[in-house]
Scaffold this motif. Structure first.
Motif: not given
Length: 233
Positions: A147-148, A151-152, A155, A158, A194-196, A198, A201
């Motif tokens: 998930i991290e 997300r990275w 970020d 995008r 969950w991504l936007t 945190p 999550t």
């Protein structure tokens, strides 16, 4: 005789960068430069970071100046070299690298709206002849950080992958609500949230269940392929 080229001078702490713009852009550019240095510039400690942050700053304020800065950035730092190689050679730490890449790709939507491609350089991966290429997707591997990782990627890239992320997330959320499989998702599968957000999550225990980790690990690997395609096409 040297041709005159209007320049924006940006000074912040001990850092200084010059950006070539057109005569028509000079007045608005100077106003943006003055506003920029009054803007919070946390983490900006190198010239490349200052330059990239100005690109991001102008990308939401003046598309023409953002592209002028972006094009000059490429001439100064990326002549014949991919931006990912550039940041590696600059010796930036992880956070600095993330910031420069995020700011660099902030103009992607502007370029797309004008049907202009991102600048690319030939790579051995695609330039070599007589070589067959394959893409191999790995397994779950017990990773607790996927998930991290997603997300990275979101970020930084995008503007390149945001639409794909939204569509896949909506598809997975809908499928997880199917009565035939819903019992495997007691906390749902709201990937985009969950991504936007945190803090929303679920626990690692829930994320490591096969019903959750299998589709999302595959999704993360697809994101890497998409980024590769978008930045090297």
């Amino acid at each position: 005789m040297e041709t005159y080229a209007p320049r924006l001078l940006i000074e912040y702490n001990q850092l200084q960068v010059e950006i070539i713009v057109s005569c028509a852009q000079l007045l608005a550019g100077k106003a943006l430069a003055r506003a920029f240095v009054k803007h919070p510039l946390d983490g900006v400690t190198t010239e490349i970071a200052l330059f990239a942050r100005f690109i991001q700053f102008t990308s939401t304020r003046d598309a023409d100046i953002a592209l002028a800065a972006f094009n000059h950035f490429n001439k100064v730092f990326c002549a014949g070299t991919d931006i990912h190689v550039v940041v590696a050679e600059q010796g930036l730490d992880f956070i600095q690298t993330q910031g420069v890449l995020r700011d660099y790709f902030s103009v992607a939507e502007i370029l797309a709206a004008r049907n202009e491609p991102l600048p690319t350089v030939p790579t051995a991966l695609f330039a070599a002849t007589g070589i067959k290429r394959i893409a191999q997707f790995g397994g779950q591997a017990g990773s607790k950080n996927y998930i991290e990782e997603a997300r990275w990627l979101l970020d930084i890239y995008r503007p390149l992958i945001g639409d794909f992320v939204s569509r896949v997330a909506e598809f997975l959320k809908r499928e997880a609500q199917d009565p035939n499989v819903a019992s495997a998702y007691p906390q749902g599968l709201d990937l985009l949230r969950w991504l936007t957000e945190p803090e929303s999550t679920p626990s690692s225990k829930y994320l490591l269940t096969a019903a959750i980790s299998l589709p999302i690990v595959g999704f993360v690997q697809l994101l890497h392929v998409l980024v590769l395609f978008k930045t090297l096409q």
